[in-house]
Design a protein around this motif. Structure first.
Motif, PDB file in Angstrom:
ATOM      1  N   THR A   1     -12.478  -6.136  10.875  1.00 17.02           N
ATOM      2  CA  THR A   1     -12.510  -5.232   9.729  1.00 17.02           C
ATOM      3  C   THR A   1     -11.182  -4.501   9.540  1.00 17.02           C
ATOM      4  O   THR A   1     -10.677  -4.418   8.421  1.00 17.02           O
ATOM      5  CB  THR A   1     -13.645  -4.212   9.888  1.00 17.02           C
ATOM      6  OG1 THR A   1     -14.866  -4.903  10.114  1.00 17.02           O
ATOM      7  CG2 THR A   1     -13.772  -3.332   8.665  1.00 17.02           C
ATOM      8  N   CYS A   2     -10.631  -3.979  10.615  1.00 19.12           N
ATOM      9  CA  CYS A   2      -9.415  -3.166  10.509  1.00 19.12           C
ATOM     10  C   CYS A   2      -8.217  -3.931   9.956  1.00 19.12           C
ATOM     11  O   CYS A   2      -7.548  -3.435   9.057  1.00 19.12           O
ATOM     12  CB  CYS A   2      -9.075  -2.551  11.858  1.00 19.12           C
ATOM     13  SG  CYS A   2     -10.296  -1.356  12.375  1.00 19.12           S
ATOM     14  N   PRO A   3      -7.906  -5.123  10.462  1.00 20.08           N
ATOM     15  CA  PRO A   3      -6.789  -5.857   9.843  1.00 20.08           C
ATOM     16  C   PRO A   3      -7.055  -6.204   8.377  1.00 20.08           C
ATOM     17  O   PRO A   3      -6.130  -6.239   7.571  1.00 20.08           O
ATOM     18  CB  PRO A   3      -6.669  -7.128  10.692  1.00 20.08           C
ATOM     19  CG  PRO A   3      -7.283  -6.784  11.987  1.00 20.08           C
ATOM     20  CD  PRO A   3      -8.378  -5.806  11.673  1.00 20.08           C
ATOM     21  N   GLY A   4      -8.317  -6.429   8.030  1.00 24.09           N
ATOM     22  CA  GLY A   4      -8.647  -6.703   6.634  1.00 24.09           C
ATOM     23  C   GLY A   4      -8.385  -5.509   5.739  1.00 24.09           C
ATOM     24  O   GLY A   4      -7.790  -5.630   4.668  1.00 24.09           O
ATOM     25  N   VAL A   5      -8.818  -4.328   6.197  1.00 24.47           N
ATOM     26  CA  VAL A   5      -8.570  -3.098   5.439  1.00 24.47           C
ATOM     27  C   VAL A   5      -7.066  -2.853   5.315  1.00 24.47           C
ATOM     28  O   VAL A   5      -6.558  -2.522   4.239  1.00 24.47           O
ATOM     29  CB  VAL A   5      -9.265  -1.894   6.119  1.00 24.47           C
ATOM     30  CG1 VAL A   5      -8.801  -0.575   5.521  1.00 24.47           C
ATOM     31  CG2 VAL A   5     -10.774  -2.030   6.026  1.00 24.47           C
ATOM     32  N   ALA A   6      -6.349  -3.043   6.422  1.00 20.28           N
ATOM     33  CA  ALA A   6      -4.898  -2.811   6.406  1.00 20.28           C
ATOM     34  C   ALA A   6      -4.183  -3.800   5.486  1.00 20.28           C
ATOM     35  O   ALA A   6      -3.279  -3.416   4.737  1.00 20.28           O
ATOM     36  CB  ALA A   6      -4.349  -2.906   7.828  1.00 20.28           C
ATOM     37  N   ALA A   7      -4.601  -5.057   5.524  1.00 21.70           N
ATOM     38  CA  ALA A   7      -3.961  -6.069   4.678  1.00 21.70           C
ATOM     39  C   ALA A   7      -4.210  -5.802   3.198  1.00 21.70           C
ATOM     40  O   ALA A   7      -3.286  -5.901   2.381  1.00 21.70           O
ATOM     41  CB  ALA A   7      -4.465  -7.461   5.059  1.00 21.70           C
ATOM     42  N   VAL A   8      -5.439  -5.453   2.850  1.00 23.10           N
ATOM     43  CA  VAL A   8      -5.745  -5.138   1.450  1.00 23.10           C
ATOM     44  C   VAL A   8      -4.932  -3.928   0.993  1.00 23.10           C
ATOM     45  O   VAL A   8      -4.370  -3.921  -0.106  1.00 23.10           O
ATOM     46  CB  VAL A   8      -7.261  -4.889   1.265  1.00 23.10           C
ATOM     47  CG1 VAL A   8      -7.561  -4.285  -0.092  1.00 23.10           C
ATOM     48  CG2 VAL A   8      -8.029  -6.187   1.446  1.00 23.10           C
ATOM     49  N   SER A   9      -4.837  -2.922   1.849  1.00 20.86           N
ATOM     50  CA  SER A   9      -4.062  -1.735   1.494  1.00 20.86           C
ATOM     51  C   SER A   9      -2.580  -2.064   1.292  1.00 20.86           C
ATOM     52  O   SER A   9      -1.949  -1.580   0.350  1.00 20.86           O
ATOM     53  CB  SER A   9      -4.209  -0.671   2.582  1.00 20.86           C
ATOM     54  OG  SER A   9      -3.384   0.431   2.302  1.00 20.86           O
ATOM     55  N   ASP A  10      -2.028  -2.894   2.184  1.00 20.00           N
ATOM     56  CA  ASP A  10      -0.612  -3.250   2.045  1.00 20.00           C
ATOM     57  C   ASP A  10      -0.349  -4.093   0.808  1.00 20.00           C
ATOM     58  O   ASP A  10       0.682  -3.936   0.156  1.00 20.00           O
ATOM     59  CB  ASP A  10      -0.123  -3.966   3.304  1.00 20.00           C
ATOM     60  CG  ASP A  10       0.104  -3.006   4.465  1.00 20.00           C
ATOM     61  OD1 ASP A  10       0.313  -1.806   4.205  1.00 20.00           O
ATOM     62  OD2 ASP A  10       0.077  -3.455   5.624  1.00 20.00           O
ATOM     63  N   VAL A  11      -1.272  -4.967   0.461  1.00 19.01           N
ATOM     64  CA  VAL A  11      -1.103  -5.768  -0.756  1.00 19.01           C
ATOM     65  C   VAL A  11      -1.170  -4.870  -1.989  1.00 19.01           C
ATOM     66  O   VAL A  11      -0.353  -4.996  -2.907  1.00 19.01           O
ATOM     67  CB  VAL A  11      -2.164  -6.894  -0.821  1.00 19.01           C
ATOM     68  CG1 VAL A  11      -2.206  -7.530  -2.198  1.00 19.01           C
ATOM     69  CG2 VAL A  11      -1.882  -7.939   0.237  1.00 19.01           C
ATOM     70  N   LEU A  12      -2.128  -3.958  -2.001  1.00 21.61           N
ATOM     71  CA  LEU A  12      -2.217  -3.023  -3.139  1.00 21.61           C
ATOM     72  C   LEU A  12      -1.010  -2.099  -3.192  1.00 21.61           C
ATOM     73  O   LEU A  12      -0.574  -1.707  -4.280  1.00 21.61           O
ATOM     74  CB  LEU A  12      -3.504  -2.207  -3.048  1.00 21.61           C
ATOM     75  CG  LEU A  12      -4.800  -2.973  -3.278  1.00 21.61           C
ATOM     76  CD1 LEU A  12      -6.002  -2.056  -3.054  1.00 21.61           C
ATOM     77  CD2 LEU A  12      -4.838  -3.568  -4.673  1.00 21.61           C
TER      78      LEU A  12
END
Length: 93
Positions: A13-24
């Motif tokens: 979950t955490c890398p997914g949240v971080a990746a989505v945040s960085d893309v946005l």
């Protein structure tokens, strides 16, 4: 003694949240207030998922610097937390 699975829910979950945040964040570079709100929201979500981690604070500070939204700071912070959590200090005898 309870052992944690190598790929538990938090580890995915955490890398997914971080990746989505960085893309946005890449798309919000021209809008600093929106980028700051995104970074604060990301820090809060990661704080809830990971618990109290001091490593999140430097990530939030780095993301607050204008122009840093083009670097994957949140992904690096989360990966460092997940990697260094597995490293235990040896017991002194």
């Amino acid at each position: 003694m309870r052992l944690q699975a190598p790929f538990s829910r938090n580890n995915w979950t955490c890398p997914g949240v971080a990746a989505v945040s960085d893309v946005l964040a890449i798309w919000t570079v021209p809008l600093p207030p929106v980028q700051l709100a995104l970074d604060v929201a990301t820090a809060i979500v990661l704080f809830v998922i990971l618990g109290r981690r001091w490593a999140l604070l430097p990530g939030l500070i780095a993301e607050a610097i204008p122009g840093m939204g083009i670097f994957p700071v949140w992904v690096l912070v989360v990966l460092s937390i997940l990697i260094y959590d597995g490293i235990k200090k040896p017991h002194k005898t």
